[in-house]
Design a protein around this motif. Structure first.
Motif, mmCIF file in Angstrom:
data_model
loop_
_atom_site.group_PDB
_atom_site.id
_atom_site.type_symbol
_atom_site.label_atom_id
_atom_site.label_comp_id
_atom_site.label_asym_id
_atom_site.label_seq_id
_atom_site.Cartn_x
_atom_site.Cartn_y
_atom_site.Cartn_z
ATOM 1 N N LYS A 14 -7.325 -1.420 -0.907
ATOM 2 C CA LYS A 14 -7.189 -0.175 -0.146
ATOM 3 C C LYS A 14 -5.827 0.441 -0.419
ATOM 4 O O LYS A 14 -4.834 -0.261 -0.602
ATOM 5 C CB LYS A 14 -7.298 -0.454 1.347
ATOM 6 N N LYS A 66 -10.569 3.316 -1.182
ATOM 7 C CA LYS A 66 -11.105 1.973 -0.993
ATOM 8 C C LYS A 66 -11.994 1.626 -2.177
ATOM 9 O O LYS A 66 -12.912 2.384 -2.510
ATOM 10 C CB LYS A 66 -11.918 1.951 0.308
ATOM 11 N N ASP A 107 -14.770 -0.889 -4.144
ATOM 12 C CA ASP A 107 -15.764 -1.920 -3.861
ATOM 13 C C ASP A 107 -15.869 -2.876 -5.057
ATOM 14 O O ASP A 107 -15.194 -2.685 -6.071
ATOM 15 C CB ASP A 107 -17.116 -1.311 -3.485
ATOM 16 N N CYS A 115 -2.185 -0.400 0.988
ATOM 17 C CA CYS A 115 -2.587 -0.403 2.392
ATOM 18 C C CYS A 115 -3.014 -1.821 2.777
ATOM 19 O O CYS A 115 -3.647 -2.512 1.989
ATOM 20 C CB CYS A 115 -3.772 0.543 2.496
ATOM 21 N N GLN A 116 -2.677 -2.217 3.969
ATOM 22 C CA GLN A 116 -3.110 -3.517 4.499
ATOM 23 C C GLN A 116 -4.627 -3.619 4.350
ATOM 24 O O GLN A 116 -5.354 -2.737 4.840
ATOM 25 C CB GLN A 116 -2.714 -3.566 5.969
ATOM 26 N N SER A 117 -5.137 -4.652 3.666
ATOM 27 C CA SER A 117 -6.542 -4.612 3.254
ATOM 28 C C SER A 117 -7.515 -4.848 4.403
ATOM 29 O O SER A 117 -8.665 -4.436 4.334
ATOM 30 C CB SER A 117 -6.799 -5.614 2.140
ATOM 31 N N ASN A 118 -7.072 -5.470 5.485
ATOM 32 C CA ASN A 118 -8.024 -5.732 6.573
ATOM 33 C C ASN A 118 -7.906 -4.721 7.715
ATOM 34 O O ASN A 118 -8.528 -4.880 8.751
ATOM 35 C CB ASN A 118 -7.871 -7.166 7.088
ATOM 36 N N ILE A 119 -7.114 -3.681 7.504
ATOM 37 C CA ILE A 119 -6.986 -2.673 8.559
ATOM 38 C C ILE A 119 -8.128 -1.663 8.416
ATOM 39 O O ILE A 119 -8.547 -1.338 7.303
ATOM 40 C CB ILE A 119 -5.605 -1.988 8.498
ATOM 41 N N SER A 120 -8.670 -1.207 9.541
ATOM 42 C CA SER A 120 -9.767 -0.252 9.461
ATOM 43 C C SER A 120 -9.220 1.163 9.265
ATOM 44 O O SER A 120 -8.087 1.456 9.621
ATOM 45 C CB SER A 120 -10.603 -0.299 10.729
ATOM 46 N N GLU A 121 -10.065 2.045 8.695
ATOM 47 C CA GLU A 121 -9.637 3.433 8.509
ATOM 48 C C GLU A 121 -9.357 4.103 9.847
ATOM 49 O O GLU A 121 -8.465 4.929 9.975
ATOM 50 C CB GLU A 121 -10.711 4.218 7.773
#
Ligand code: CU
Ligand code: ZN
Length: 166
Positions: free
Chosen positions: A3, A21, A23, A151-157
């Motif tokens: 991300k 993002k 995939d 971007c922090q990969s586990n943070i939600s949009e």
């Protein structure tokens, strides 16, 4: 999966937040919101450098690691940084959501550390039949720009949007 995020600002009122993002199949989703733009279409690209010492100018040409001509984001042959146009409404607002191939957030062709830029004019997508069309799409000067960051990969949009609205 990776991300990235970009906050765009410029010399005037334009402002934008764009999320990227990737995939597992190498497809990248680009999602963003813009405010303070003039109504109509505005070219959107990734430029080669993250150097903003001289504003949008020092960000260099469109990111083009494969040495192609300028084109549309759907084109097989294009600058890797060609993201087409953003459609701005009468209130100066625009929402963007697209999926693109041949665009990377990791590896040697990663766009992280480069500049995302929205322009004053519509991007002709390389179809105008002149030299400038095949270089820049005649999109004119930059109106808002920012360096694409990890971007922090586990943070939600959603959490990020809330942060950027604070
Ligand atoms: Cu550009
Ligand atoms: Zn281009």
């Amino acid at each position: 999966m990776a991300k990235a995020i970009c906050i765009l600002t410029g010399n005037h009122t334009a402002f934008g937040v764009v999320f990227f993002k990737s995939d597992a199949n190498g497809c990248v989703t680009v999602k963003g919101e813009f405010t303070g733009l003039t109504p109509g279409k505005h070219g959107l690209h990734i430029h080669s450098f993250g150097d903003l010492t001289n504003g949008w100018i020092s960000a260099g040409p469109h990111y083009n690691p494969n040495n192609e001509m300028h084109g549309a984001p759907q084109d097989e042959k294009r600058h890797a940084g060609d993201l087409g146009n953003v459609d701005v409404n009468e209130d100066g607002l625009a929402k963007l959501e697209m999926e693109i191939q041949h665009f990377h957030l990791t590896g040697i062709h990663s766009v992280i550390g480069r500049t995302l830029m929205i322009h004053q004019n519509e991007d002709d997508l390389g179809r105008a039949g002149n030299e400038e069309s095949l270089a820049t799409g005649n999109a004119g000067v930059g109106v808002a720009w920012g360096v694409i960051g990890i971007c922090q990969s586990n943070i939600s949009e959603k959490a990020l949007e809330e942060k950027s609205n604070q």
